[in-house]
Write a protein that holds these residues in place. Structure first.
Motif, PDB file in Angstrom:
ATOM      1  N   ASN A 107       0.800  -1.224   0.000  1.00 34.46           N
ATOM      2  CA  ASN A 107       0.000   0.000   0.000  1.00 34.46           C
ATOM      3  C   ASN A 107       0.835   1.279   0.000  1.00 34.46           C
ATOM      4  O   ASN A 107       0.288   2.365  -0.137  1.00 34.46           O
ATOM      5  CB  ASN A 107      -0.928   0.012   1.224  1.00 34.46           C
ATOM      6  N   ASP A 108       2.143   1.142   0.178  1.00 31.50           N
ATOM      7  CA  ASP A 108       3.021   2.311   0.240  1.00 31.50           C
ATOM      8  C   ASP A 108       3.816   2.541  -1.044  1.00 31.50           C
ATOM      9  O   ASP A 108       4.362   3.621  -1.240  1.00 31.50           O
ATOM     10  CB  ASP A 108       4.041   2.149   1.381  1.00 31.50           C
ATOM     11  N   LEU A 109       3.893   1.540  -1.895  1.00 31.59           N
ATOM     12  CA  LEU A 109       4.909   1.537  -2.942  1.00 31.59           C
ATOM     13  C   LEU A 109       4.347   1.413  -4.349  1.00 31.59           C
ATOM     14  O   LEU A 109       3.339   0.737  -4.591  1.00 31.59           O
ATOM     15  CB  LEU A 109       5.885   0.373  -2.707  1.00 31.59           C
ATOM     16  N   SER A 110       5.056   2.047  -5.255  1.00 29.37           N
ATOM     17  CA  SER A 110       4.870   1.823  -6.684  1.00 29.37           C
ATOM     18  C   SER A 110       6.110   1.072  -7.178  1.00 29.37           C
ATOM     19  O   SER A 110       7.239   1.527  -6.963  1.00 29.37           O
ATOM     20  CB  SER A 110       4.723   3.154  -7.414  1.00 29.37           C
ATOM     21  N   ILE A 111       5.926  -0.077  -7.797  1.00 31.82           N
ATOM     22  CA  ILE A 111       7.040  -0.925  -8.222  1.00 31.82           C
ATOM     23  C   ILE A 111       7.159  -0.910  -9.744  1.00 31.82           C
ATOM     24  O   ILE A 111       6.173  -1.118 -10.459  1.00 31.82           O
ATOM     25  CB  ILE A 111       6.851  -2.378  -7.747  1.00 31.82           C
ATOM     26  N   THR A 112       8.369  -0.649 -10.230  1.00 34.77           N
ATOM     27  CA  THR A 112       8.635  -0.723 -11.672  1.00 34.77           C
ATOM     28  C   THR A 112       9.845  -1.622 -11.913  1.00 34.77           C
ATOM     29  O   THR A 112      10.685  -1.803 -11.027  1.00 34.77           O
ATOM     30  CB  THR A 112       8.915   0.672 -12.271  1.00 34.77           C
ATOM     31  N   THR A 113       9.911  -2.175 -13.108  1.00 35.07           N
ATOM     32  CA  THR A 113      11.044  -3.024 -13.494  1.00 35.07           C
ATOM     33  C   THR A 113      11.712  -2.435 -14.727  1.00 35.07           C
ATOM     34  O   THR A 113      11.066  -1.818 -15.569  1.00 35.07           O
ATOM     35  CB  THR A 113      10.572  -4.457 -13.801  1.00 35.07           C
ATOM     36  N   SER A 114      13.005  -2.631 -14.822  1.00 36.12           N
ATOM     37  CA  SER A 114      13.750  -2.120 -15.977  1.00 36.12           C
ATOM     38  C   SER A 114      15.004  -2.948 -16.169  1.00 36.12           C
ATOM     39  O   SER A 114      15.429  -3.691 -15.274  1.00 36.12           O
ATOM     40  CB  SER A 114      14.113  -0.638 -15.793  1.00 36.12           C
ATOM     41  N   VAL A 115      15.591  -2.812 -17.357  1.00 34.48           N
ATOM     42  CA  VAL A 115      16.847  -3.498 -17.676  1.00 34.48           C
ATOM     43  C   VAL A 115      17.856  -2.457 -18.138  1.00 34.48           C
ATOM     44  O   VAL A 115      17.520  -1.306 -18.382  1.00 34.48           O
ATOM     45  CB  VAL A 115      16.640  -4.572 -18.766  1.00 34.48           C
ATOM     46  N   TRP A 116      19.099  -2.882 -18.264  1.00 33.19           N
ATOM     47  CA  TRP A 116      20.164  -1.991 -18.699  1.00 33.19           C
ATOM     48  C   TRP A 116      20.425  -2.163 -20.199  1.00 33.19           C
ATOM     49  O   TRP A 116      20.376  -3.278 -20.732  1.00 33.19           O
ATOM     50  CB  TRP A 116      21.446  -2.289 -17.936  1.00 33.19           C
ATOM     51  N   ARG A 117      20.671  -1.064 -20.867  1.00 40.25           N
ATOM     52  CA  ARG A 117      21.017  -1.124 -22.285  1.00 40.25           C
ATOM     53  C   ARG A 117      22.327  -1.891 -22.460  1.00 40.25           C
ATOM     54  O   ARG A 117      23.232  -1.809 -21.631  1.00 40.25           O
ATOM     55  CB  ARG A 117      21.164   0.286 -22.858  1.00 40.25           C
ATOM     56  N   GLN A 118      22.416  -2.594 -23.530  1.00 40.90           N
ATOM     57  CA  GLN A 118      23.614  -3.362 -23.887  1.00 40.90           C
ATOM     58  C   GLN A 118      23.913  -4.457 -22.868  1.00 40.90           C
ATOM     59  O   GLN A 118      25.013  -4.990 -22.828  1.00 40.90           O
ATOM     60  CB  GLN A 118      24.833  -2.438 -24.048  1.00 40.90           C
TER      61      GLN A 118
END
Length: 219
Positions: free
Chosen positions: A77-88
């Motif tokens: 209830n406190d957080l917004s979670i996102t995912t990402s990767v690194w280029r190359q």
């Protein structure tokens, strides 16, 4: 110098109380401070004295956030979670970013519980050691955790979602609680994950997470 200053004050108070009985040489500051015959340093000098509080070992009441002491554990209830990767990158790593969208600070203790549904049993084991400060985040502040998904020679399976859960102050707490599925970003699509994947501890320092993830041979 601290001893000399104490002697000077004691002598000065004695002179004030017994001025009628003591001679003018009884309270000579030069006698009390023979090694450092300069004028005693005023009492208000705390900014020049190193504080021992900063050397205390990390605990549940210390952290990198602005209000680390006594904050509650972060939850869904406190957080917004996102995912990402690194280029190359070769697809071996995933970054999880947690943003506090409330108006109060909370703490991300230890490391996140990570799973991949029925595809790979979770939660994943942690990699590396705990950071020097717990990840307390105020409103709109972020903390990070990274996943090391596979080595080049390992057999992998494809997954399209990540499950995440959170710990309280006690290590391994809430382990039986249900984890929330987080869809991967559209740019990612799916991940290749090995059975021996690992997750880092929460950290407000993104550079520290990246250093651990990309350090050769670290798991």
């Amino acid at each position: 110098m601290r001893t000399a200053r104490t002697s000077w004050r004691t002598c000065a108070l004695g002179a004030a109380a017994l001025a009628a009985l003591l001679s003018s040489t009884a309270c000579n500051p030069g006698i009390a401070d023979t090694k450092n015959p300069t004028t005693p340093t005023p009492a208000a000098t705390p900014t020049t004295t190193p504080s021992t509080a900063g050397t205390a070992q990390p605990s549940a009441t210390t952290g990198a956030g602005p209000s680390a002491g006594g904050t509650v554990a972060c939850n869904d209830n406190d957080l917004s979670i996102t995912t990402s990767v690194w280029r190359q990158d070769s697809g071996q790593h995933l970054l999880i970013t947690a943003t506090n969208f409330t108006d109060k600070p909370c703490t991300l203790y230890h490391y996140p519980y990570i799973g991949f549904g029925a595809v790979i049993d979770g939660p994943l084991d942690p990699m590396g050691s705990a950071p020097q400060a717990i990840a307390t985040i105020g409103p709109k502040e972020k903390a990070y955790a990274g996943l090391f998904l596979f080595r080049g020679s390992e057999r992998t399976v494809a997954v399209e979602a990540v499950s995440i859960g959170y710990q309280d102050r006690a290590l391994h707490s809430n382990k039986e609680s249900a984890m929330l599925d987080v869809a991967l970003s559209k740019e990612i699509g799916s991940l290749s994950v090995a059975a021996d994947a690992r997750v880092t501890y929460w950290n407000r320092d993104l550079g520290a997470v990246e250093d651990l993830l990309f350090r050769s041979g670290t798991r």
